[in-house]
Design an enzyme around this catalytic site. Structure first.
Site, mmCIF file in Angstrom:
data_model
loop_
_atom_site.group_PDB
_atom_site.id
_atom_site.type_symbol
_atom_site.label_atom_id
_atom_site.label_comp_id
_atom_site.label_asym_id
_atom_site.label_seq_id
_atom_site.Cartn_x
_atom_site.Cartn_y
_atom_site.Cartn_z
ATOM 1 C CG ASP A 221 -2.063 -0.737 1.207
ATOM 2 O OD1 ASP A 221 -3.025 -0.434 0.349
ATOM 3 O OD2 ASP A 221 -2.072 -1.894 1.982
ATOM 4 N NE ARG B 226 0.572 -0.316 4.594
ATOM 5 C CZ ARG B 226 -0.519 0.702 5.138
ATOM 6 N NH1 ARG B 226 0.089 1.834 5.607
ATOM 7 N NH2 ARG B 226 -1.576 0.503 5.242
ATOM 8 N NE ARG C 9 -6.359 5.984 1.995
ATOM 9 C CZ ARG C 9 -6.937 4.640 2.197
ATOM 10 N NH1 ARG C 9 -8.018 4.738 3.162
ATOM 11 N NH2 ARG C 9 -6.936 3.755 1.520
ATOM 12 C CE LYS D 262 -6.001 2.317 -1.971
ATOM 13 N NZ LYS D 262 -4.976 1.578 -1.095
ATOM 14 C CG HIS E 97 -9.752 -0.581 7.965
ATOM 15 N ND1 HIS E 97 -9.818 0.675 7.364
ATOM 16 C CD2 HIS E 97 -8.826 -1.225 7.515
ATOM 17 C CE1 HIS E 97 -9.202 0.581 6.486
ATOM 18 N NE2 HIS E 97 -8.356 -0.335 6.517
ATOM 19 C CG ASP F 246 -9.830 -2.758 1.203
ATOM 20 O OD1 ASP F 246 -8.493 -3.195 1.771
ATOM 21 O OD2 ASP F 246 -10.341 -1.759 1.540
#
Length: 507
Positions: A77, A85, A147, A177, A190, A262
């Site tokens: 990611d 990351r 984002r 995405k 999440h 995801d």
């Protein structure tokens, strides 16, 4: 003997099931169970911040993974902004999507994406789960925000095309995405299942516009979202919905690449079913590559493989669907750049002119300009630490990240931290002026309370929101629309110039 029960068919099916799986793992070296599964055809690995020490360690790790399976997907990611990351220890040296959208220079967006791709190719990664192409139509969105390239579908679409083109020019595959669009949510998938109750026509006019651009630009993969769209499928979130994936994404939009989920450990996908059953349902719906999550184990993969095998045996899931998915996954990294023998420099450098150009995307109130221009230094920097969503994690952010790398400027005053449950005391005694820095300040009651108390007690407060501010900008005298390390450096340069009495060209 039934063809499906022939030993060769059983072995082929098990290998194909493995090829659809993309787990994470704990640690900075590949465990033996993971390497064994890669040799048996595991589709690949998703690496996360805690798996990475530095670029050379990641290159060596990825060399080991891809030696075990030359067709393995090594995904990461790396969105080039708040979600990073590769630079998880110090924050990303890229501006992030919302800043790129505000600058609206597609050549710059393509260049940034190319820089991301070069860095990932240098470390042996083959896929980045980026760009995020959600249209951020809800300013209270807890998981997308900066984002996103913005709230305008056409703007998001043109920067989507530029980002996909830039990153894939390096041989690293993009993953647009979160299909069919996560921008109009007020819930973090999440933690729960968001519901987006809009019509297909609204989706076509808003959420799907960037996905059409991504497909036209040749994105190799598209990632699904764990959101429920009751007007399209009242029972299944997008990741588990054949109506949305086969009917809309494959059928109407004509996407022929790899559909990747995801992470299935997210509550929006597996909160009801558990991960093994969610994997079965995702494959049946049309997903090809299943992102399992992070810190996965050998035992977890056994449970998933057994569940998929049982679904095939029960006639719930055709073996041909598994084979089709596996073939797509194997083709994804077939032409990926080889892992280099050593890492070249992976971090782009930026000069004062570039920082000033990025600062031009900031929104600044007249009051903030006046207060900064009338001071020579900042007396107190109040850092408001809100809980980051899981996608962002605990990577250093904003000026605090840039301070870790480059140090803080002379005008940077005493730093005070405020977090939920730790009220800000001694407000009247704080050295002034006071610079408050946080992210998405309006969404957090403790942050709103701290700012209200500061403003009630003194008139030298400047608030900086490095997230997505509210529409009325009530708690954002300065809005940066991003909190990457690079934007933190641009903020420090902007404040320093304003304190020095220099004219700063911002919105």
């Amino acid at each position: 003997m039934n063809a499906l029960h022939h030993p060769d068919a059983v072995a082929d099916l098990r290998r194909d099931i493995h090829t659809t799986l993309l787990p994470g793992f704990a640690g900075t070296t590949a465990p033996e169970w993971l390497l064994a599964r890669l040799r048996d055809g595991l589709g690949g690995v998703c690496v996360f911040g805690p798996n990475i020490v530095d670029a050379e360690q990641l290159r060596a790790l990825n060399a080991t993974l891809r030696e075990a399976n030359p067709l393995a997907v090594v995904a990461i990611d790396e969105e080039g902004g708040d979600v990073t990351r590769l630079f998880y220890d110090r924050g990303a040296p890229y501006p992030g999507n919302a800043v790129l959208g505000r600058l609206d220079e597609t050549e710059l967006t393509e260049r940034v994406a190319r820089e991301v791709g070069v860095a990932l190719a240098a470390t042996g990664c083959t896929v980045t789960f980026a760009p995020d192409i959600d249209v951020n139509s809800n300013p209270d969105n807890p998981v997308i925000g900066v984002r996103s390239f913005g709230a305008d579908p056409d703007l998001v679409a043109r920067h989507t095309a530029a980002w996909v083109t830039g990153v894939q020019s390096t041989g690293v595959a993009a993953s647009a995405k979160h299909f069919p669009g996560h921008g109009d949510t007020a819930t973090d998938s999440h933690l729960a299942l968001p519901v987006v109750d809009v019509s297909l026509e609204t989706l076509r006019e808003r959420e799907l516009v960037p996905f059409r651009a991504a497909i036209a630009s040749g994105t190799r993969t598209i990632m699904t979202s764990h959101i429920l769209l009751p007007q399209l499928d009242a029972e299944n979130p997008a990741t588990l919905s054949s109506r949305i994936l086969q009917g809309l994404l494959r059928g109407e939009l004509g996407f022929e690449g790899v559909i990747v989920t995801d992470a299935l450990d997210m509550k929006g996908a597996s909160g009801v079913h558990g991960i093994p059953e969610a994997a079965v349902l995702a494959l049946a719906a049309g997903c090809d590559l299943l992102c399992i999550g992070s810190d996965n184990t050998d035992a977890q993969l056994d449970e998933i493989v057994d569940a998929v095998e049982a679904a095939v045996a029960a006639g719930r899931l055709p073996a041909e669907r598994i084979r089709e998915a596996a073939d797509r996954v194997r083709s994804l990294s077939a032409d990926a750049p080889a892992v280099p023998p050593a890492v070249a420099e992976v971090e782009p450098q930026h000069d004062a002119e570039e920082l000033a150009a990025l600062a031009a995307s900031f929104e600044v109130s007249d009051a903030a300009r006046t207060r900064l221009a009338s001071a020579s230094r900042i007396g107190t920097v109040v850092r408001i630490d809100t809980v980051a969503n899981i996608a962002v994690g605990v990577a250093p952010w904003g000026p605090f990240a840039s301070g870790l790398v480059d140090g803080t400027p002379d005008w940077f005053g005493t730093a005070v931290r405020v977090a939920d449950g730790a009220p800000l005391d001694g407000i009247a005694e704080l050295a002034g002026p006071v610079l408050v820095v946080g992210k998405d300040l309006h969404r957090h009651p403790f942050a709103v309370e701290a700012i209200d108390r500061l403003r009630a007690a003194r008139d030298d407060v400047v608030t900086v929101d490095m997230g997505w501010p509210s529409n009325d900008r009530a708690y954002a005298d300065v809005s940066t629309f991003g909190a990457s390390r690079l934007i933190g450096s641009a903020l420090l340069a902007f404040v320093g110039a304003a304190l020095a009495g220099e004219t700063v060209d911002v919105a």
